[in-house]
Enzyme design. Structure first.
Site, PDB file in Angstrom:
ATOM      1  CB  SER A 164       0.417   7.572  -2.059  1.00 60.39           C
ATOM      2  OG  SER A 164      -0.089   8.873  -2.039  1.00 60.39           O
ATOM      3  CG  ASP A 198      -6.982   7.712  -5.001  1.00 56.12           C
ATOM      4  OD1 ASP A 198      -6.772   8.873  -4.599  1.00 56.12           O
ATOM      5  OD2 ASP A 198      -6.066   6.900  -5.241  1.00 56.12           O
ATOM      6  CG  HIS A 226      -4.997   8.179  -1.701  1.00 58.35           C
ATOM      7  ND1 HIS A 226      -4.379   7.948  -2.915  1.00 58.35           N
ATOM      8  CD2 HIS A 226      -4.010   8.575  -0.862  1.00 58.35           C
ATOM      9  CE1 HIS A 226      -3.091   8.212  -2.805  1.00 58.35           C
ATOM     10  NE2 HIS A 226      -2.845   8.585  -1.561  1.00 58.35           N
TER      11      HIS A 226
END
Length: 406
Positions: free
Chosen positions: A192, A346, A376
Site C-alpha cells: 500500500s 481494491d 486491499h
C-alpha cells in the site's frame, strides 16, 4: 464448529456497528461483493475498524485525543513473544528506527536482505503492526528483513516518509556485511503506502553508481499516483473495505499537506491542469487497463473544470517521489526486476496494473500475482485475531516464493 456459530452470532452486531459508524463518519455505504475472500470475517474486521474510527471521532470532539492518535493506538497490535527461529533487535539506521529480523539457522553463504516499508496510508502503521508479516517473510524466505519506522503524516508531511525510507535503505546497503547479507541481493518491499515508498526509493537508487544495484522491488497493492481517482478500479471498488475511494484521496492529501482540504475537488479531478493531464495520459489512462478488468463496468468520466487554486496546493502530486507512476522512461528503464501484487477488489488495483505495463514497456522483468478474491490490506490479515484469510496467506506466500527465486 464453534467459530462459524460465533460468526453467525456476531455478524448482525458487526453490521449494526459498521452502519452506525458509517453514519457517524459520513462515509459512503460499504460494499462487500460476493467474490471477496471470507466476506463474513471481513465484515467483522470492518466493524472493528469503523467502530474504532467512530469512537476516535467522539474522543476528538471531547478533546481527549485526536481520532488519528486513537486509531494508531488500537492498530498497534499486541506484543508477540520470542520467535525461536529469529534474532530480532531494534536499531537506528541514519537516525531512523528499524527492527532487524535475522534467521538463527546457519547459512551456507550470505543471505538476501529485504527492506520492508509498512502500509497504513502514510498515517497509520508501525513496527509492531507489521511484526507478524515481517517475521513470516524472514522465516519462510530465510532472509534478513529490516522493517522501517518512517515518520507518519499528518505531523510529518511529504517528503519525510520517503526520506526516512531512503536513508534507512542506504545505511543498510552500506553495512550489509554486519548482517551477513549479500550486497548484490538487497530488495525493497512494501504494501500500500509502503509499496509507494518502495517504488520511490527504487527509482531514486536506480541512478546511483556509488551503491550496489537493488536486486528487486516488491510492490504489494501499491498506491502510485494521485492524478486520477476515477480509474475503473476506483469506481468498481469504491465501497469495498478496507480502503474506500474517498479514504485513498484522504490519505494522499494527509501525506502531501497534513490535511485533507479539497478532497472533493481531487476526487473529481479538478486539481490537475488539462495540459498536464494530457501529458500524463500515456501512462495514467483507462486505455492502458486490460479489457478483462472492465467487465464489472466502467463509469465514464464527466469533464470537470480545472481549479487553479486547488492545483497550487497539490502540485507536488506530479513529483515521482510522491507518485512513482509519473517517473520518466529513462528512470523506469533502469529499475530492477519487479514483483507486483494486485487484488481484484481494491481501488488501487489499476495503479499496480498501470505500473506493470510501464515496467514491461521499458524492458523490466515483472512477476505479477493477482488475487482474484483479494481486497486491499488482505496480506496483513493472513492471521488476524484468530481469523485466517486464505487470500492473504496466498499473497504472502507468492512474495516468499518470488524472494526464493532471486
Amino acid at each position: 464448529a464453534l467459530l462459524p456459530a460465533l460468526l453467525l452470532l456476531l455478524l448482525p452486531l458487526a453490521a449494526l456497528a459498521a452502519a452506525l459508524a458509517t453514519v457517524l463518519l459520513g462515509l459512503p455505504s460499504y460494499d462487500i461483493p460476493p467474490g471477496v475472500n471470507q466476506p463474513a470475517k471481513l465484515r467483522l474486521v470492518l466493524a472493528v475498524l469503523l467502530g474504532t474510527a467512530a469512537l476516535g471521532k467522539i474522543l476528538e470532539k471531547t478533546g481527549l485525543c485526536s481520532q488519528i492518535t486513537f486509531g494508531r493506538y488500537v492498530r498497534q497490535g499486541r506484543k508477540l513473544g520470542v520467535d525461536p527461529k529469529l534474532f530480532i533487535q531494534d536499531r537506528q539506521f541514519n537516525k531512523v528506527p528499524v527492527r532487524v529480523y535475522q534467521p538463527k539457522a546457519t547459512s551456507d553463504g550470505r543471505r538476501r536482505g529485504i527492506i520492508f516499508f509498512h502500509g497504513g496510508g502514510w498515517v497509520f502503521g508501525s513496527l509492531d503492526t507489521y511484526e507478524k508479516v515481517c517475521r513470516y517473510i524472514s522465516r519462510e524466505s530465510e532472509s534478513v528483513v529490516v522493517s522501517v519506522q518512517y515518520r507518519l503524516a499528518p505531523e510529518h508531511k511529504y517528503p519525510a516518509a520517503y526520506e526516512d525510507c531512503l536513508n534507512a535503505t542506504i545505511h543498510f546497503m552500506e553495512n550489509t556485511e554486519h548482517y551477513g547479507v549479500d550486497p548484490a541481493n538487497v530488495t525493497v518491499c512494501g504494501d500500500s503506502a509502503g509499496g509507494n515508498l518502495a517504488a520511490a526509493v527504487s527509482q531514486t537508487l536506480a541512478g546511483r553508481s556509488d551503491l550496489p544495484k537493488l536486486r528487486a522491488q516488491i510492490l504489494i497493492y501499491p498506491g502510485l499516483q494521485a492524478l486520477d481517482f476515477n480509474l475503473p478500479s476506483y469506481h468498481q471498488n469504491r465501497g469495498v473495505p478496507l480502503l474506500f475511494r474517498e479514504r485513498a484521496a484522504f490519505f494522499a492529501l494527509q501525506y502531501l499537506n497534513g490535511h485533507a482540504l479539497h478532497m472533493q475537488e481531487v476526487l473529481e479531478g479538478s486539481h490537475i491542469p488539462p495540459d498536464m493531464r494530457l501529458k500524463y495520459r500515456k501512462w495514467v489512462s483507462p486505455d492502458n487497463i486490460p479489457e478483462k478488468f472492465k467487465v464489472r463496468g466502467v463509469k465514464p468520466l464527466r469533464p470537470t473544470d480545472f481549479i487553479a487554486e486547488v492545483y497550487e496546493t497539490v502540485k507536488r502530486f506530479c513529483e515521482p517521489n510522491l507518485c512513482p507512476l509519473l517517473a520518466e522512461d529513462a528512470v523506469v528503464h533502469q529499475l530492477p526486476e519487479s514483483f507486483i501484487l494486485t487484488c481484484e477488489y481494491d481501488v488501487l488495483r489499476d495503479d499496480g496494473l498501470l505500473y506493470k505495463k510501464r515496467l514491461e514497456d521499458n524492458g523490466v522483468r515483472v512477476t505479477w500475482y493477482h488475487l482474484e478474491d483479494g481486497f486491499h490490506g488482505v496480506i496483513s490479515l493472513y492471521d488476524y485475531c484468530g481469523f485466517s484469510f486464505p487470500a492473504g496467506k496466498r499473497g504472502l506466500d507468492s512474495v516468499v516464493n518470488f524472494l526464493k527465486s532471486l
